[in-house]
Design a protein around this motif. Structure first.
Motif, PDB file in Angstrom:
ATOM      1  N   ARG A 134       0.883  -1.097   0.033  1.00 50.84           N
ATOM      2  CA  ARG A 134       0.093  -0.009  -0.029  1.00 50.84           C
ATOM      3  C   ARG A 134       0.921   1.259  -0.002  1.00 50.84           C
ATOM      4  O   ARG A 134       1.743   1.386   0.621  1.00 50.84           O
ATOM      5  N   LYS A 135       0.405   2.282  -0.663  1.00 45.26           N
ATOM      6  CA  LYS A 135       1.190   3.496  -0.781  1.00 45.26           C
ATOM      7  C   LYS A 135       1.030   4.229   0.871  1.00 45.26           C
ATOM      8  O   LYS A 135       0.029   4.174   1.521  1.00 45.26           O
ATOM      9  N   ASP A 136       2.205   4.842   0.876  1.00 46.17           N
ATOM     10  CA  ASP A 136       2.319   5.623   2.186  1.00 46.17           C
ATOM     11  C   ASP A 136       1.135   6.604   2.149  1.00 46.17           C
ATOM     12  O   ASP A 136       0.412   7.038   3.319  1.00 46.17           O
ATOM     13  N   GLU A 137       0.621   7.242   1.276  1.00 49.78           N
ATOM     14  CA  GLU A 137      -0.453   8.397   0.874  1.00 49.78           C
ATOM     15  C   GLU A 137      -1.705   7.791   1.555  1.00 49.78           C
ATOM     16  O   GLU A 137      -2.458   8.231   2.371  1.00 49.78           O
ATOM     17  N   GLU A 138      -1.931   6.406   1.024  1.00 48.79           N
ATOM     18  CA  GLU A 138      -3.226   5.722   1.433  1.00 48.79           C
ATOM     19  C   GLU A 138      -3.238   5.245   3.010  1.00 48.79           C
ATOM     20  O   GLU A 138      -4.486   5.535   3.571  1.00 48.79           O
ATOM     21  N   ILE A 139      -2.266   5.029   3.443  1.00 48.99           N
ATOM     22  CA  ILE A 139      -2.074   4.392   4.916  1.00 48.99           C
ATOM     23  C   ILE A 139      -2.454   5.915   5.624  1.00 48.99           C
ATOM     24  O   ILE A 139      -2.888   5.896   6.646  1.00 48.99           O
ATOM     25  N   ALA A 140      -1.621   6.907   5.233  1.00 51.60           N
ATOM     26  CA  ALA A 140      -1.771   8.038   6.017  1.00 51.60           C
ATOM     27  C   ALA A 140      -3.262   8.737   5.986  1.00 51.60           C
ATOM     28  O   ALA A 140      -3.921   9.199   7.038  1.00 51.60           O
ATOM     29  N   GLU A 141      -3.924   8.540   4.805  1.00 46.27           N
ATOM     30  CA  GLU A 141      -5.265   9.046   4.885  1.00 46.27           C
ATOM     31  C   GLU A 141      -6.288   8.135   5.739  1.00 46.27           C
ATOM     32  O   GLU A 141      -7.098   8.722   6.452  1.00 46.27           O
ATOM     33  N   GLU A 142      -5.810   7.025   5.700  1.00 43.89           N
ATOM     34  CA  GLU A 142      -6.872   5.973   6.557  1.00 43.89           C
ATOM     35  C   GLU A 142      -6.613   6.269   8.341  1.00 43.89           C
ATOM     36  O   GLU A 142      -7.506   6.162   8.791  1.00 43.89           O
ATOM     37  N   VAL A 143      -5.288   6.508   8.502  1.00 47.66           N
ATOM     38  CA  VAL A 143      -5.195   6.553   9.800  1.00 47.66           C
ATOM     39  C   VAL A 143      -5.558   8.063  10.180  1.00 47.66           C
ATOM     40  O   VAL A 143      -6.032   8.205  11.477  1.00 47.66           O
ATOM     41  N   ALA A 144      -5.445   9.000   9.704  1.00 42.77           N
ATOM     42  CA  ALA A 144      -6.049  10.278   9.847  1.00 42.77           C
ATOM     43  C   ALA A 144      -7.687  10.094   9.976  1.00 42.77           C
ATOM     44  O   ALA A 144      -8.110  10.653  11.032  1.00 42.77           O
ATOM     45  N   ARG A 145      -8.013   9.609   9.011  1.00 41.90           N
ATOM     46  CA  ARG A 145      -9.703   9.407   9.006  1.00 41.90           C
ATOM     47  C   ARG A 145     -10.189   8.596  10.112  1.00 41.90           C
ATOM     48  O   ARG A 145     -11.225   8.896  10.587  1.00 41.90           O
ATOM     49  N   ASP A 146      -9.434   7.366  10.216  1.00 41.54           N
ATOM     50  CA  ASP A 146     -10.335   6.420  11.193  1.00 41.54           C
ATOM     51  C   ASP A 146      -9.638   6.462  12.495  1.00 41.54           C
ATOM     52  O   ASP A 146     -10.227   5.694  13.340  1.00 41.54           O
ATOM     53  N   VAL A 147      -8.448   7.155  12.785  1.00 39.68           N
ATOM     54  CA  VAL A 147      -7.936   7.131  14.101  1.00 39.68           C
ATOM     55  C   VAL A 147      -7.765   8.464  14.796  1.00 39.68           C
ATOM     56  O   VAL A 147      -8.561   9.066  15.705  1.00 39.68           O
ATOM     57  N   VAL A 148      -7.106   9.107  13.926  1.00 42.43           N
ATOM     58  CA  VAL A 148      -6.815  10.701  14.798  1.00 42.43           C
ATOM     59  C   VAL A 148      -7.716  11.432  14.747  1.00 42.43           C
ATOM     60  O   VAL A 148      -8.187  12.148  15.926  1.00 42.43           O
ATOM     61  N   HIS A 149      -8.627  11.857  13.641  1.00 49.28           N
ATOM     62  CA  HIS A 149      -9.813  12.582  13.415  1.00 49.28           C
ATOM     63  C   HIS A 149     -10.920  12.171  14.682  1.00 49.28           C
ATOM     64  O   HIS A 149     -11.367  12.879  15.148  1.00 49.28           O
ATOM     65  N   PRO A 150     -11.236  10.852  14.705  1.00 46.91           N
ATOM     66  CA  PRO A 150     -12.259  10.356  15.647  1.00 46.91           C
ATOM     67  C   PRO A 150     -11.809  10.551  17.178  1.00 46.91           C
ATOM     68  O   PRO A 150     -12.570  11.122  17.961  1.00 46.91           O
ATOM     69  N   LEU A 151     -10.463  10.339  17.302  1.00 46.60           N
ATOM     70  CA  LEU A 151     -10.054  10.245  18.749  1.00 46.60           C
ATOM     71  C   LEU A 151      -9.878  11.607  19.094  1.00 46.60           C
ATOM     72  O   LEU A 151      -9.849  12.098  20.334  1.00 46.60           O
ATOM     73  N   PHE A 152      -9.333  12.586  18.293  1.00 44.81           N
ATOM     74  CA  PHE A 152      -8.750  13.847  18.641  1.00 44.81           C
ATOM     75  C   PHE A 152      -9.558  14.971  17.723  1.00 44.81           C
ATOM     76  O   PHE A 152      -9.090  15.838  17.162  1.00 44.81           O
ATOM     77  N   PRO A 153     -10.825  15.049  17.836  1.00 44.12           N
ATOM     78  CA  PRO A 153     -11.631  15.941  16.973  1.00 44.12           C
ATOM     79  C   PRO A 153     -11.301  17.314  17.304  1.00 44.12           C
ATOM     80  O   PRO A 153     -11.465  17.683  18.306  1.00 44.12           O
ATOM     81  N   GLY A 154     -11.039  18.129  16.300  1.00 41.68           N
ATOM     82  CA  GLY A 154     -11.142  19.749  16.726  1.00 41.68           C
ATOM     83  C   GLY A 154      -9.555  20.087  17.094  1.00 41.68           C
ATOM     84  O   GLY A 154      -9.405  21.114  17.636  1.00 41.68           O
ATOM     85  N   GLU A 155      -8.704  19.002  16.918  1.00 43.95           N
ATOM     86  CA  GLU A 155      -7.456  19.389  17.492  1.00 43.95           C
ATOM     87  C   GLU A 155      -6.323  19.259  16.310  1.00 43.95           C
ATOM     88  O   GLU A 155      -5.926  18.242  16.029  1.00 43.95           O
ATOM     89  N   PRO A 156      -6.232  20.548  15.643  1.00 45.33           N
ATOM     90  CA  PRO A 156      -5.414  20.492  14.439  1.00 45.33           C
ATOM     91  C   PRO A 156      -3.686  20.222  14.639  1.00 45.33           C
ATOM     92  O   PRO A 156      -3.333  20.012  13.568  1.00 45.33           O
ATOM     93  N   SER A 157      -3.474  19.993  15.958  1.00 47.72           N
ATOM     94  CA  SER A 157      -2.129  20.142  15.931  1.00 47.72           C
ATOM     95  C   SER A 157      -1.631  18.238  15.755  1.00 47.72           C
ATOM     96  O   SER A 157      -0.727  18.098  15.709  1.00 47.72           O
TER      97      SER A 157
END
Length: 206
Positions: A134-157
């Motif tokens: 898998r491309k790094d870009e695909e992995i980054a998109e999935e981690v951001a979408r499914d992990v970071v954003h749900p766990l830390f909503p509204g925290e742009p840092s």
């Protein structure tokens, strides 16, 4: 998984099994009964017992300790040769679960079955390893979408970077108790080689 699966019935003859493996370039075959229920697997190792014990004395002590192999040396059908019960994986299992079963049971392939035990595919070691393409870009998109954003909503840092499959999580967050959760969930994403978690609790959290 590979949905086109080569398999044999329990009454398939020894030479038929060898010919099928040679024709399809596979090292193991699911053994089916009825309309497709997996009851075992016959592999090259099962077939080789016949050659190993061809000219030996089955009464020798070391062979007595290997009665199963000696029995397979005299087998002539898939039902007699197969390893049973078959080590299988359910169709809804993840790649990580399939990889874990392969490693724990020391097998190269897993028949994929439905809820009734009917064969619907096969997954091999090469299939499992394909997720690391898998491309790094695909992995980054999935981690951001499914992990970071749900766990830390509204925290742009909170941010994600991926290089050669290694995920790096950075930033400062208000919920430090979720940092280890984020690392664990990121590690479970298909194609992730490792996770480096550099997220810290923000000053406002302390």
């Amino acid at each position: 998984m590979t949905q086109t699966v080569v398999a044999v019935g329990q009454h398939a003859a020894y030479k038929e099994i060898v010919a099928t493996m040679e024709q399809w370039k596979v090292s193991g075959l699911p053994v089916l009964e009825g309309e497709g229920r997996v009851v075992g697997v016959v592999s090259e190792a099962d077939l080789l017992s016949k050659e190993e014990f061809r000219n030996s004395d089955p009464a020798r002590l070391d062979e007595i300790r290997r009665l199963s192999d000696v029995a397979k040396a005299g087998a002539v059908t898939a039902g007699q040769l197969m390893t049973t019960p078959a080590v299988c994986v359910h169709a809804d299992s993840t790649v990580a679960q399939a990889a874990r079963i392969m490693a724990q049971r020391g097998v190269k392939r897993l028949p994929v079955t439905d809820a009734e035990g009917m064969l619907c595919g096969i997954v091999s070691r090469s299939d499992v390893l394909k997720v690391f393409l898998r491309k790094d870009e695909e992995i980054a998109e999935e981690v951001a979408r499914d992990v970071v954003h749900p766990l830390f909503p509204g925290e742009p840092s909170a941010a994600v970077a991926v290089h050669d499959g290694v995920v790096t999580l950075t930033g400062q967050v208000l919920e430090p108790g979720l940092i280890l959760v984020a690392a664990r969930l990121a590690r479970a994403v298909e194609g992730v080689v490792d996770v480096r978690c550099e997220i810290q609790a923000s000053a406002a959290a302390s």
